[in-house]
Design an enzyme around this catalytic site. Structure first.
Site, PDB file in Angstrom:
ATOM      1  N   ASP A  40       0.816  -1.205   0.000  1.00 14.33           N
ATOM      2  CA  ASP A  40       0.000   0.000   0.000  1.00 14.33           C
ATOM      3  C   ASP A  40       0.853   1.260   0.000  1.00 14.33           C
ATOM      4  OD1 ASP A  40      -2.093  -1.751   0.276  1.00 14.33           O
ATOM      5  OD2 ASP A  40      -2.863  -0.898   2.132  1.00 14.33           O
ATOM      6  N   HIS A 182       3.896  -2.187   3.161  1.00 12.63           N
ATOM      7  CA  HIS A 182       3.937  -0.841   2.582  1.00 12.63           C
ATOM      8  C   HIS A 182       5.288  -0.646   1.900  1.00 12.63           C
ATOM      9  CE1 HIS A 182       0.845  -0.668   5.697  1.00 12.63           C
ATOM     10  NE2 HIS A 182       0.302   0.325   5.014  1.00 12.63           N
TER      11      HIS A 182
END
Length: 231
Positions: A40, A182
């Site tokens: 993400d 991430h």
């Protein structure tokens, strides 16, 4: 050299990768272990490119849920994701919390990123991961693509500690898991590559979320939220 590795090399497929079954409804063999890494908040120059290098070297696929502002600032990285066989998805334009928002501005955040990806990469379904994994029940059915949450969360954004993230993922990962990471943190990129190395030794294959669902005979539905490869 194992026979299947030799065949892959003869076909021009890297030994770390594997052709997926054409029939997604076929039952998985018991010894097959598939897992999906998802990332993400990117892309980010200096970390996402390092991750892409490492995934390519290992023959591993992943799914990237992109913040539109970040994608627009790094179009070459987005194009590289697609060219190297990764799944590209939508994480809204400015990483807003969709839960509690009125439908119109929430859908505008989703649509703006979708339109950018359509222009940059071509027509396609760019699946959504709602920021923080949250979206209102009234908004869900209005989302025109499948949505993806996760089943393994090492909270890499919190610890920023490579070995802590590796331990957390290896502790919780199992076949058909969807792992949240991430790619904007160097510690997370290094952790992801160590996880790939460790789990490949255990017989895992790293696929996109779309592939993971297909391998389990799941037909993704618009507006539905998927947490694992089985639904």
């Amino acid at each position: 050299m194992a026979i299947w590795v030799l065949l892959l090399l003869l076909l021009g497929v890297p030994a770390g990768s594997r052709a997926l079954p054409a029939d997604g409804s076929a039952a998985l063999l018991e010894e097959e272990r598939y897992i999906a890494l998802t990332f993400d908040d990117g892309p980010r120059s200096g970390t996402t490119d390092r991750l892409l290098d490492g995934l390519r070297q290992r023959g591993a696929s992943a799914t990237f849920f992109l913040v539109g502002e970040q994608a627009a600032a790094n179009p070459a990285l987005v194009q590289r994701m697609q060219a190297e066989g990764h799944q590209v998805g939508n994480h809204t334009w400015s990483h807003v919390r969709l839960e509690g928002m009125d439908a119109a501005p929430a859908l505008a955040e989703i649509q703006r990123t979708d339109e950018y990806l359509q222009q940059l990469l071509g027509e396609g379904d760019y699946w959504l991961r709602p920021p923080y994994g949250l979206i209102g029940e009234q908004l869900e059915p209005q989302v025109p693509v499948p949505m993806v949450k996760w089943s393994v969360d090492p909270r890499d954004w919190e610890s920023r500690n490579t070995q802590a993230v590796v331990r957390a993922v290896l502790r919780d990962a199992k076949p058909n898991s969807i792992v949240l990471l991430h790619d904007i943190y160097a510690t997370s990129v290094e952790a992801a590559l160590q996880v790939v190395d460790a789990l490949q030794k255990e017989g895992y294959w790293f696929v996109t979320v779309e592939e993971l669902l297909r391998l389990n005979g799941v037909t993704p539905q618009a507006g539905a939220l998927y947490r694992t490869g089985t639904g």
